[in-house]
Design a protein around this motif. Sequence first.
Motif, short mmCIF file in Angstrom:
data_model
loop_
_atom_site.label_atom_id
_atom_site.label_comp_id
_atom_site.label_asym_id
_atom_site.label_seq_id
_atom_site.Cartn_x
_atom_site.Cartn_y
_atom_site.Cartn_z
N THR A 690 -9.36 -18.44 10.03
CA THR A 690 -9.26 -19.80 10.59
C THR A 690 -8.01 -20.00 11.43
O THR A 690 -7.80 -21.08 12.00
N VAL A 691 -7.16 -18.98 11.52
CA VAL A 691 -5.88 -19.12 12.23
C VAL A 691 -6.00 -18.48 13.60
O VAL A 691 -6.53 -17.35 13.74
N ASP A 692 -5.49 -19.17 14.62
CA ASP A 692 -5.46 -18.62 15.98
C ASP A 692 -4.19 -17.81 16.20
O ASP A 692 -3.22 -17.91 15.44
N LYS A 693 -4.15 -17.06 17.27
CA LYS A 693 -2.96 -16.30 17.67
C LYS A 693 -2.48 -15.37 16.55
O LYS A 693 -1.33 -15.42 16.10
N HIS A 694 -3.40 -14.55 16.06
CA HIS A 694 -3.05 -13.61 14.98
C HIS A 694 -1.93 -12.67 15.40
O HIS A 694 -1.05 -12.36 14.57
N HIS A 695 -1.97 -12.24 16.65
CA HIS A 695 -0.97 -11.26 17.09
C HIS A 695 0.44 -11.84 17.06
O HIS A 695 1.40 -11.16 16.67
N ASN A 696 0.55 -13.09 17.48
CA ASN A 696 1.88 -13.72 17.44
C ASN A 696 2.41 -13.82 16.01
O ASN A 696 3.60 -13.59 15.74
N LEU A 697 1.52 -14.17 15.09
CA LEU A 697 1.93 -14.28 13.68
C LEU A 697 2.35 -12.92 13.14
O LEU A 697 3.35 -12.81 12.38
N ILE A 698 1.60 -11.87 13.52
CA ILE A 698 1.95 -10.54 13.02
C ILE A 698 3.30 -10.11 13.56
O ILE A 698 4.14 -9.55 12.83
N LEU A 699 3.57 -10.42 14.83
CA LEU A 699 4.87 -10.08 15.39
C LEU A 699 6.01 -10.82 14.71
O LEU A 699 7.07 -10.25 14.41
N GLN A 700 5.76 -12.10 14.42
CA GLN A 700 6.79 -12.87 13.70
C GLN A 700 7.02 -12.30 12.30
O GLN A 700 8.16 -12.18 11.84
N GLY A 701 5.90 -11.94 11.66
CA GLY A 701 6.03 -11.37 10.32
C GLY A 701 6.78 -10.07 10.34
O GLY A 701 7.66 -9.83 9.49
N LEU A 702 6.48 -9.19 11.30
CA LEU A 702 7.20 -7.92 11.40
C LEU A 702 8.66 -8.14 11.73
O LEU A 702 9.54 -7.39 11.29
N SER A 703 8.94 -9.21 12.49
CA SER A 703 10.34 -9.52 12.82
C SER A 703 11.11 -9.88 11.55
O SER A 703 12.23 -9.39 11.33
N TYR A 704 10.54 -10.75 10.71
CA TYR A 704 11.22 -11.11 9.46
C TYR A 704 11.29 -9.93 8.50
O TYR A 704 12.23 -9.80 7.72
N LEU A 705 10.28 -9.05 8.60
CA LEU A 705 10.30 -7.86 7.75
C LEU A 705 11.45 -6.94 8.16
O LEU A 705 12.14 -6.33 7.32
#
Length: 789
Positions: A690-705
Amino acid sequence: MDVEKELTNKFLSGEMSFAEYSSEWYGCDDEEEVDDLNKLSDDDSRPAIPQVEKISQRRRKYTRLSAALLGLMGEANLRFVRGDKETAEKMCHEIIKQVPTAPEPYQTLAQIYEHDAEKSLQFSLLAAHLSPSDANEWLRLAAISKQRNDVKQEMICYTQAIKAEPFNLDIHMKRLDLLTVLEEMKYPLNTLNVTRVKCYHKIVTCLPATEAETIMKYAKMAATIYHNSNEFERSLAVLEAAYKKCSSLFTLEDTNIYLELLIGQKQYQTCIDVFVAKVGIIIEAEIQTIRNSNNEIEEQTNYLNCTIPNNLPIDLKSKLLICFIHLGAFSLVETLLNDFLTNDVEKAGDLYMDIEEAFSSVGHHELAMQLLEPLVKSACFDLGAVWLKHAECLYNLGRQDEAIESYYKVLKHAPQHPDARRKLFTILEKKGCIDEALDILQQDYNYVVSAKLLYEHCLELKKYNKPLKYLEVGEALLSKTFPKFRHQEELGIACKTKGGIDLIHDFRKMRGENPYHEDDLHFDEDETFKLTPQQEWDLFRELLEIALNNKKKFTMERLCFGAMMSKALASYRLNIDFYCLQACILSNNHHNALRFIRDFSHKYPGPCSWNLLNLVISSVDDTAHVKFLSRLFQKDYNIVSNLFLGNNFLISGRYLIALKYFLEYYDHCREPLCAFLIAITIMIMAAQRTVDKHHNLILQGLSYLSTYKQLRRCDQEAYYNMGRICHMLSLNNLAIEYYEKALSCGPITKCDKHGIIDLTKETAYNLYILYKDHSPEIARKYMFKYLVI
């Protein structure tokens, strides 16, 4: 005198009733005057009137008016006769004001208020109390009280009349008649301080010897009632009073009862006098003058010879023998004992026991054994009590092996006998049979148990280092005050109250259940032994430590829950609650652990309680504690609350709210844990459809990781967690790369207590999962290299 004035003023002002006034004034029962009356009743003739008055005056000193006040009293009486009642009343009140305990003004006031029955009676009652005793006046007042249906006051009047004229049988009978009427009415006699047996006793002590038959009649009735109530001293006192007045009417049966009571009170010399006077026994004795251990000269009676009538009953013979035993006349005792042993033990076994007890009490165990041997061989007396006497006698004689056999016979007849177990334990311990001795102290929990013996068993188990058995027996002992809970509702009641065992029982009754558990131990109700609060606390702590060392987690939990309900441990409640929390955590009872950590978090906010709170709520399935967390930090805000609330919203699937709390915490505290939690939250959101812009979220997640890796500074853990996230997102090539890097790193840390903390096996297993479907040979390589035990 000040007290007397105060009582009189209270009575006049209506602050107390006549019954209360009388009770406060005299403050004694009938039997408190028995000694005085016994002295008077020693004479066969009726005492002179002055002697009776002397008894009454000994209770209360009569107040006399001074000459001036006597004149004023005479003037008041003269005014009353002439009809000037108002002046007479004023004069009487003036006298009362100066001397409130003089009877004369009250007598006149009673006549002045003849038109007012209530006031006239009160003044008459007061005058009767204050004046020299007049039985007729008390009888008149009793009749008035009867007309007014004032039972308590009527009884007091009869009692005072008896004190005034104790030798008048008619007054005694009137009081007994009133008592009979009250008993039929089921009146609460305990409020009158007069009972039937007291009335009987009073008759015996008051009547002169000329009323011998009446004295004997009521003496027997009183002695029977006292004996049935185990009041042996009073039973003896009433028979003693009767014997002094009318010994000629004592039958052999009466004499036997009298002698039994005398022996019970250890009046052996008096018994000898009765034997000589009533039974016809002839005793030859001589009195010697000796010097005792204190270098004082005293007289000692030596009994030389004794002649007994041929038809003397055997029970009287046994009593005579007991008296001679206690008086030390052993030259006569041996002769009488040989004669007594010719009696059939089946018929006289009880008398054998009485004589044996006398021998044992003075330390002549060899002679006592002569009586016990026939008893234990008799089928009628093959009883636990007899074998106990037999065993104790053997033990005192030093025949320990035989004593052991006799004690085992006692336990065969009475398995739960605590004294037999104690003595047998002592003997076996001396012989070095420790295990057998400890087994002897073990009671059968299916029957009534002795709390004192359980405590002694605990001490011995502790002494000989038997921790697990000590835990079992100690828990049985504490079950006397530690209940077993049946429902969560009962535990809720226990958490809210201190020492509320009665509330638990009431709750069970309300549910229609038996207040006591079917497996509860039944303790001896006649036993007065009770652990002190300190002893109970020390025992509880020791049992808890043993349970912890032996990893008996549910036993710990059971002990802690029970301790909350102990009244003796109410002052240790805070410590007990903390023990309950630890026990619940160790036994994985997180639902109940949450009950206790809530209170601790409120009372002691700080890192320790928050860490424990986090440990508990992370293991609880439901999310009911979210509201509690909001309330916990509402009053005193702390940034750590964002971690608690973020975690809870993350678990419950409300990821945006969780991310909000994590970001707020990260702004204040740049910690690796928070960065890692933000990364996880974002990655979970990215995995949702249900969430849009999956790629942006993954990039943000990898950044915090990546930020997490920099802050954590622990390569193995950081690479492993990064690999797990990539594995979750099906980025298998990146996951394999991070897992390989984690394998090439060293362990996380080394700990003296927990050893090496290493993620190598977990990492290798995840690689095995990734390779097993497409490259089984590589998967097998990781398995054999890292996962073979």
